[in-house]
Design an enzyme around this catalytic site. Structure first.
Site, PDB file in Angstrom:
ATOM      1  N   GLY A   1      -3.717 -83.979 -12.397  1.00  0.00           N
ATOM      2  CA  GLY A   1      -2.761 -82.980 -12.874  1.00  0.00           C
ATOM      3  C   GLY A   1      -2.401 -81.966 -11.818  1.00  0.00           C
TER       4      GLY A   1
ATOM      5  CE1 TYR B   1      -5.419 -73.299 -21.694  1.00  0.00           C
ATOM      6  CE2 TYR B   1      -3.483 -71.972 -22.188  1.00  0.00           C
ATOM      7  CZ  TYR B   1      -4.172 -72.832 -21.349  1.00  0.00           C
ATOM      8  OH  TYR B   1      -3.601 -73.212 -20.155  1.00  0.00           O
TER       9      TYR B   1
END
Length: 247
Positions: free
Chosen positions: A3, A139
């Site tokens: 990624g 998050y």
């Protein structure tokens, strides 16, 4: 090793850096992908939440390379649950991986940087650490903590010639986004991005390279969003943009 991490590693390698690719899995393969292109890289497989492992890895990297000039803290996971659905173990896991990994990386890289006379730390946060979300709680909280930790380290370590900045990606075209976010959600999200598209991993990597380079030698404690303008405009930007286009 994947990624955004692999994009950053490649960007650094292209700039002439010797790269230590660190990951729980895939570090060896990530480093091999660079060496096969003629770059200098080594892989280090360890758990970024394991105190002993992080301490040992930083010492090994400093020994192998002779220095740690730049540290990029990029590890992260996401458990998308609102507060009433998330249990305490999930909450603590998010904090341990997302924020704890940044703390540990800094804790064991900073002594090396102090000894060598300075360095640059770049923490990968998220636009989610600035703009509250309606579908998750941990998050955004973990990323907001990274933003503040970045500023604390910048202030505390400036006397040691160590800079610390954060890059906050918006929605970026990675495998994780493709895998975990539906087409419908991505389309809805992009309605509120003034530039009208997802970012590319290479664009995030460019921002990270800037903070690592001498071009930002007088810059520390900054929280840089690389999000196509998401969160910048009025909250009803997407609706207003649609109306403007229909006129």
């Amino acid at each position: 090793a994947g990624g955004l991490g692999s994009a950053m590693a490649l960007a650094f390698a292209k700039e002439g850096a010797r790269v230590a690719v660190c990951d729980l899995r895939g570090a060896t393969e990530g480093a091999l992908a660079l060496t096969q292109q003629g770059f200098l890289a080594r892989g280090y497989a360890f758990d970024i939440t394991d105190i002993t492992a992080v301490k040992g890895a930083m010492a090994q990297i400093a020994s192998d390379f002779g220095t740690i000039d730049v540290l990029v803290n990029n590890a992260g996971i996401n458990i998308r649950k609102p507060v009433e659905e998330m249990n305490i173990d999930e909450w603590l896991t998010m904090m341990k991986v997302n924020t704890g990994s940044v703390f540990l990386g800094c804790k064991y890289a900073i002594p090396v940087m102090r000894k060598q006379g300075g360095g640059s730390i770049i923490n990968i946060s998220s636009i989610g650490g600035l703009v509250p979300d309606i579908s998750q709680v941990s998050y955004g909280t973990s990323k907001a903590a990274i933003n503040y930790l970045t500023k604390l380290i910048a202030v505390q370590e400036a006397k040691n010639h160590i800079r610390c900045n954060a890059v906050l990606p918006g929605m970026t075209a990675t495998e994780a986004v493709e895998k975990h976010l539906s087409d419908k959600f991505r389309a809805l999200f992009m309605r509120h991005i003034p530039l009208g598209r997802m970012g590319q991993p290479e664009e995030i990597a460019d921002a990270v390279c800037y903070f690592a380079s001498d071009s930002s030698a007088y810059t520390t404690g900054q929280i840089l969003t690389v999000s196509g303008g998401f969160g910048l405009a009025t909250p009803v930007y997407g609706d207003l943009a649609d109306q403007t286009q229909r006129r």
